[in-house]
Structure formats: structure tokens, C-alpha cells
Motif scaffolding. Structure first.
Motif, PDB file in Angstrom:
ATOM      1  N   SER A  53     -55.922  65.577  51.973  1.00  9.73           N
ATOM      2  CA  SER A  53     -56.655  66.334  52.992  1.00  9.73           C
ATOM      3  C   SER A  53     -56.401  67.808  52.715  1.00  9.73           C
ATOM      4  CB  SER A  53     -56.229  65.917  54.402  1.00  9.73           C
ATOM      5  OG  SER A  53     -54.883  66.248  54.658  1.00  9.73           O
ATOM      6  N   ASN A  54     -56.367  68.633  53.749  1.00  6.44           N
ATOM      7  CA  ASN A  54     -56.054  70.050  53.580  1.00  6.44           C
ATOM      8  C   ASN A  54     -55.688  70.623  54.940  1.00  6.44           C
ATOM      9  OD1 ASN A  54     -58.617  71.033  54.846  1.00  6.44           O
ATOM     10  ND2 ASN A  54     -59.521  70.091  53.034  1.00  6.44           N
ATOM     11  N   LEU A  55     -55.417  71.920  54.981  1.00 10.04           N
ATOM     12  CA  LEU A  55     -54.919  72.526  56.224  1.00 10.04           C
ATOM     13  C   LEU A  55     -55.932  72.500  57.362  1.00 10.04           C
ATOM     14  CD1 LEU A  55     -56.306  75.571  56.562  1.00 10.04           C
ATOM     15  CD2 LEU A  55     -54.608  76.190  54.851  1.00 10.04           C
ATOM     16  N   SER A  56     -57.191  72.223  57.058  1.00  9.49           N
ATOM     17  CA  SER A  56     -58.199  72.227  58.118  1.00  9.49           C
ATOM     18  C   SER A  56     -57.975  71.114  59.141  1.00  9.49           C
ATOM     19  CB  SER A  56     -59.612  72.112  57.537  1.00  9.49           C
ATOM     20  OG  SER A  56     -59.805  70.864  56.911  1.00  9.49           O
ATOM     21  N   ILE A  57     -57.152  70.118  58.798  1.00  9.03           N
ATOM     22  CA  ILE A  57     -56.867  69.072  59.783  1.00  9.03           C
ATOM     23  C   ILE A  57     -56.147  69.646  61.000  1.00  9.03           C
ATOM     24  CG2 ILE A  57     -54.625  68.329  58.847  1.00  9.03           C
ATOM     25  CD1 ILE A  57     -55.853  65.403  59.422  1.00  9.03           C
ATOM     26  N   TYR A  58     -55.488  70.788  60.805  1.00  4.23           N
ATOM     27  CA  TYR A  58     -54.831  71.492  61.909  1.00  4.23           C
ATOM     28  C   TYR A  58     -55.646  72.688  62.400  1.00  4.23           C
ATOM     29  CZ  TYR A  58     -50.524  69.158  60.265  1.00  4.23           C
ATOM     30  OH  TYR A  58     -49.575  68.247  59.886  1.00  4.23           O
ATOM     31  N   TYR A  59     -56.351  73.330  61.494  1.00  4.23           N
ATOM     32  CA  TYR A  59     -56.871  74.682  61.743  1.00  4.23           C
ATOM     33  C   TYR A  59     -57.804  74.767  62.945  1.00  4.23           C
ATOM     34  CZ  TYR A  59     -58.802  79.294  60.729  1.00  4.23           C
ATOM     35  OH  TYR A  59     -59.176  80.612  60.814  1.00  4.23           O
ATOM     36  N   PHE A  60     -58.645  73.756  63.137  1.00  2.58           N
ATOM     37  CA  PHE A  60     -59.703  73.866  64.129  1.00  2.58           C
ATOM     38  C   PHE A  60     -59.311  73.387  65.530  1.00  2.58           C
ATOM     39  CE2 PHE A  60     -61.875  73.514  60.031  1.00  2.58           C
ATOM     40  CZ  PHE A  60     -62.600  74.696  60.057  1.00  2.58           C
ATOM     41  N   ASN A  61     -58.192  72.683  65.656  1.00  4.24           N
ATOM     42  CA  ASN A  61     -57.898  72.131  66.983  1.00  4.24           C
ATOM     43  C   ASN A  61     -56.422  72.243  67.372  1.00  4.24           C
ATOM     44  OD1 ASN A  61     -57.045  70.065  65.169  1.00  4.24           O
ATOM     45  ND2 ASN A  61     -59.009  69.038  65.389  1.00  4.24           N
ATOM     46  N   ILE A  62     -55.532  71.729  66.555  1.00  8.14           N
ATOM     47  CA  ILE A  62     -54.107  71.738  66.896  1.00  8.14           C
ATOM     48  C   ILE A  62     -53.522  73.143  66.771  1.00  8.14           C
ATOM     49  CG2 ILE A  62     -51.833  70.884  66.190  1.00  8.14           C
ATOM     50  CD1 ILE A  62     -53.204  68.236  65.447  1.00  8.14           C
ATOM     51  N   ALA A  63     -53.803  73.817  65.665  1.00 10.26           N
ATOM     52  CA  ALA A  63     -53.203  75.133  65.405  1.00 10.26           C
ATOM     53  C   ALA A  63     -53.532  76.182  66.468  1.00 10.26           C
ATOM     54  CB  ALA A  63     -53.613  75.631  64.014  1.00 10.26           C
ATOM     55  N   PRO A  64     -54.788  76.290  66.947  1.00  7.23           N
ATOM     56  CA  PRO A  64     -55.074  77.312  67.966  1.00  7.23           C
ATOM     57  C   PRO A  64     -54.264  77.142  69.247  1.00  7.23           C
ATOM     58  CG  PRO A  64     -57.116  76.545  66.976  1.00  7.23           C
ATOM     59  CD  PRO A  64     -56.023  75.630  66.481  1.00  7.23           C
ATOM     60  N   ILE A  65     -53.983  75.895  69.621  1.00  8.62           N
ATOM     61  CA  ILE A  65     -53.170  75.654  70.822  1.00  8.62           C
ATOM     62  C   ILE A  65     -51.722  76.066  70.554  1.00  8.62           C
ATOM     63  CG2 ILE A  65     -52.289  73.892  72.406  1.00  8.62           C
ATOM     64  CD1 ILE A  65     -54.938  72.386  71.985  1.00  8.62           C
ATOM     65  N   LEU A  66     -51.203  75.685  69.391  1.00  8.24           N
ATOM     66  CA  LEU A  66     -49.837  76.084  69.042  1.00  8.24           C
ATOM     67  C   LEU A  66     -49.723  77.603  68.954  1.00  8.24           C
ATOM     68  CD1 LEU A  66     -48.922  73.486  66.244  1.00  8.24           C
ATOM     69  CD2 LEU A  66     -48.350  73.397  68.668  1.00  8.24           C
ATOM     70  N   ALA A  67     -50.788  78.255  68.474  1.00  8.13           N
ATOM     71  CA  ALA A  67     -50.751  79.712  68.265  1.00  8.13           C
ATOM     72  C   ALA A  67     -50.753  80.496  69.571  1.00  8.13           C
ATOM     73  CB  ALA A  67     -51.932  80.142  67.400  1.00  8.13           C
ATOM     74  N   GLN A  68     -50.996  79.848  70.687  1.00  5.40           N
ATOM     75  CA  GLN A  68     -50.842  80.524  71.974  1.00  5.40           C
ATOM     76  C   GLN A  68     -49.369  80.812  72.273  1.00  5.40           C
ATOM     77  OE1 GLN A  68     -52.866  78.240  75.031  1.00  5.40           O
ATOM     78  NE2 GLN A  68     -54.633  77.892  73.713  1.00  5.40           N
ATOM     79  N   HIS A  69     -48.484  80.150  71.544  1.00  8.11           N
ATOM     80  CA  HIS A  69     -47.048  80.269  71.806  1.00  8.11           C
ATOM     81  C   HIS A  69     -46.238  80.654  70.566  1.00  8.11           C
ATOM     82  CE1 HIS A  69     -47.851  78.050  75.569  1.00  8.11           C
ATOM     83  NE2 HIS A  69     -48.673  77.353  74.819  1.00  8.11           N
ATOM     84  N   PHE A  70     -46.741  80.325  69.368  1.00  5.29           N
ATOM     85  CA  PHE A  70     -45.951  80.465  68.150  1.00  5.29           C
ATOM     86  C   PHE A  70     -46.743  81.136  67.033  1.00  5.29           C
ATOM     87  CE2 PHE A  70     -44.807  76.460  70.279  1.00  5.29           C
ATOM     88  CZ  PHE A  70     -43.468  76.691  70.561  1.00  5.29           C
ATOM     89  N   HIS A  71     -46.009  81.700  66.082  1.00  6.09           N
ATOM     90  CA  HIS A  71     -46.590  82.076  64.802  1.00  6.09           C
ATOM     91  C   HIS A  71     -46.824  80.779  64.030  1.00  6.09           C
ATOM     92  CE1 HIS A  71     -45.638  83.706  60.502  1.00  6.09           C
ATOM     93  NE2 HIS A  71     -46.942  83.642  60.694  1.00  6.09           N
ATOM     94  N   VAL A  72     -48.055  80.515  63.653  1.00  9.84           N
ATOM     95  CA  VAL A  72     -48.412  79.273  62.975  1.00  9.84           C
ATOM     96  C   VAL A  72     -48.730  79.563  61.514  1.00  9.84           C
ATOM     97  CG1 VAL A  72     -50.042  77.352  62.870  1.00  9.84           C
ATOM     98  CG2 VAL A  72     -49.288  78.228  65.093  1.00  9.84           C
ATOM     99  N   VAL A  73     -48.095  78.825  60.616  1.00  9.43           N
ATOM    100  CA  VAL A  73     -48.358  78.929  59.186  1.00  9.43           C
ATOM    101  C   VAL A  73     -48.871  77.586  58.691  1.00  9.43           C
ATOM    102  CG1 VAL A  73     -47.373  79.308  56.888  1.00  9.43           C
ATOM    103  CG2 VAL A  73     -46.567  80.678  58.839  1.00  9.43           C
ATOM    104  N   MET A  74     -50.039  77.601  58.057  1.00 10.26           N
ATOM    105  CA  MET A  74     -50.601  76.410  57.425  1.00 10.26           C
ATOM    106  C   MET A  74     -50.798  76.706  55.947  1.00 10.26           C
ATOM    107  SD  MET A  74     -53.519  75.863  60.324  1.00 10.26           S
ATOM    108  CE  MET A  74     -53.502  77.635  60.644  1.00 10.26           C
ATOM    109  N   TYR A  75     -50.674  75.705  55.102  1.00  6.72           N
ATOM    110  CA  TYR A  75     -50.926  75.911  53.679  1.00  6.72           C
ATOM    111  C   TYR A  75     -51.481  74.632  53.072  1.00  6.72           C
ATOM    112  CZ  TYR A  75     -46.624  73.327  52.449  1.00  6.72           C
ATOM    113  OH  TYR A  75     -45.654  72.350  52.299  1.00  6.72           O
TER     114      TYR A  75
END
Length: 260
Positions: free
Chosen positions: A32-54
């Protein structure tokens, strides 16, 4: 789409909320790739944390590499990325084979991993669980095309679809990936869990074939908590909001003991 050079190889990364005090690094699964997080999970986490995907090597927009898909090398890649980004202490979240990479990395650099989230990590010695990864990759592609093409303002037509399948063909037929994954057959049963972060969250689908692995890990990792999410191995696609909110609660809980 930032491409950085780590260990003389090009790595595609995405970062959200770089100014946050704490960092969570998200590791996707094989094929897969980082997009599995980018569009849904990551934005919610980014309300609280610095999020790094690769993107893992040979995945997404990262450089294609013919070998080095065993956990030792994949962990080495992640540690080098952390060093390159000057991230000393992080939370790690890994999905599927990415969950095994997260576990391996936490064992390698225990003082730098604050909290650990392992989502749907399979037991590498379970052939059925290994087959899930291939089945998942096909469902991921179909879901990506159906749901994310509008979000990205880009239509994934036949050419893009074929490009992704060429990537899978490359991974299966021109790299050491299958042999390297088989080499990790006994990884879970041989790892020394004593050095893992005492704050570990295990996320598994309630009808996933991998659920027994999550239940077993809960007995082996001291203090680990197991949360069952409605769905199968594809819970990041099926229940992204519940997963993200569960992770935020876990990472934000001051009552959990910090490592080190």
C-alpha cells in the motif's frame, strides 16, 4: 509531495502539524502506501500531534529497491528517517506488516519510542495471515480509486491503476520481499518483549483472521491493552474515525506510564 534523501535513497514523506510538541510516526503495510492514513486517520491525529507518514521502499513514491525487506533493514530505514528529521522521541503506529516494523524498531531503540500502537500485525509464521496482505492490497487499491480520487482532485484511470499493479509485479517478481518476509517467520515468538514500551495499544478487527495474534500479543507484552474494532484486516479503511479517536485517547492519556 516532499521527497527527501535518507541513506542515499529517495523517500516520500508527508508531515502534518509540524509545530506540535509530540510526534507520531505512521507506518503503512506492504503493498500500500501512506495514503491509507493521509485522507482520514492522519488529519484527526494532526489535531493533537505532529504526524509523520512515509512510503516504505518501493512503495508509493519512494525509490524502488531490489532487496532489504526484512525487519532488520526496514527498521534501520525508519531509524535513519527519524535521525534525518531530527526526531529523538516519537510514538510509533504500524499497520499490518508495518506493525511488525514498529515492534522491531521499538526493540531496536527502546529509549526513543514513547508509546507504541500495533494495528493488525500478522504472525509471520501463519501462512493464512501472510496471504491476507496480498488480499488486502487488492481491496486497498479498489477502495482508493472509489473514494480518494475526488479528494485528491485526480482521477485514477486505467494508466494509474496499471502503474500500481506494475509496482506489485515489481515487488513480487523483482525483489527479495517474499523471501525476506518468510525469514521473519519466528519474529514474534523470539522477540524480547521486556524492552518494549509499557504503554502499548493493540488494535485488531473483531472478525479479523489476525485477531488471535493480537490476543496472544496482549499476553506477552506487559501492560498492553487490546481494543477490538468492528471489521476485518481492513479496519483502517472500514473504521478510520474510530481508530483515530482511539489512538488519540491512548496517546493523550496522562495516566499511562511513559517509557524511560
Amino acid at each position: 509531495m516532499p521527497i527527501i534523501t535518507v541513506n542515499n535513497r529517495k523517500v516520500h514523506i508527508q508531515e502534518l502539524n509540524k509545530g506540535a510538541e509530540q510526534t507520531v510516526v505512521l507506518i503503512h503495510g506492504m503493498f500500500s502506501n501512506l495514503s491509507i492514513y493521509y485522507f482520514n486517520i492522519a488529519p484527526i491525529l494532526a489535531q493533537h500531534f505532529h504526524v509523520v507518514m512515509y512510503d516504505l521502499k518501493s512503495h508509493g513514491m519512494s525509490e524502488r529497491v531490489s532487496e532489504g525487506y526484512d525487519l532488520e533493514n526496514m527498521s534501520f530505514d525508519l531509524i535513519a528517517l527519524l535521525d534525518s528529521l531530527q526526531l529523538q522521541n516519537v510514538h510509533l503506529l504500524g499497520y499490518s506488516f508495518g506493525g511488525l516494523i514498529a515492534l522491531k524498531t521499538a526493540l531496536q531503540i527502546p529509549t526513543r519510542v514513547e508509546r507504541l500502537v500495533v494495528m493488525e500485525a500478522p504472525d509471520p509464521q501463519d501462512e493464512k495471515a501472510r496471504n491476507i496482505i496480498d488480499e488486502y492490497s487488492k481491496e486497498f487499491l479498489e477502495h482508493y480509486i472509489a473514494n480518494f480520487t475526488d479528494t485528491t482532485k485526480m482521477k485514477m484511470g486505467k494508466r494509474q491503476f496499471e502503474k500500481n499493479h506494475r509496482l506489485y509485479e515489481f515487488l513480487f517478481n523483482q525483489t527479495s520481499i517474499k523471501a525476506d518476509m518468510i525469514k521473519e517467520k519466528y519474529f514474534l515468538h523470539e522477540m524480547d518483549t521486556a524492552t518494549l514500551p509499557p504503554s502499548t495499544l493493540l488494535l485488531y478487527g473483531d472478525i479479523s483472521n489476525c485477531k488471535p495474534t493480537g490476543e496472544w500479543l496482549q499476553t506477552k507484552i506487559s501492560g498492553a491493552q487490546l481494543e477490538l474494532i468492528p471489521g476485518d484486516h481492513n479496519i483502517p479503511i472500514q473504521e478510520p474515525t474510530q481508530i483515530a479517536e482511539t489512538i488519540v485517547d491512548f496517546l493523550s492519556n496522562p495516566l499511562l506510564q511513559n517509557h524511560g
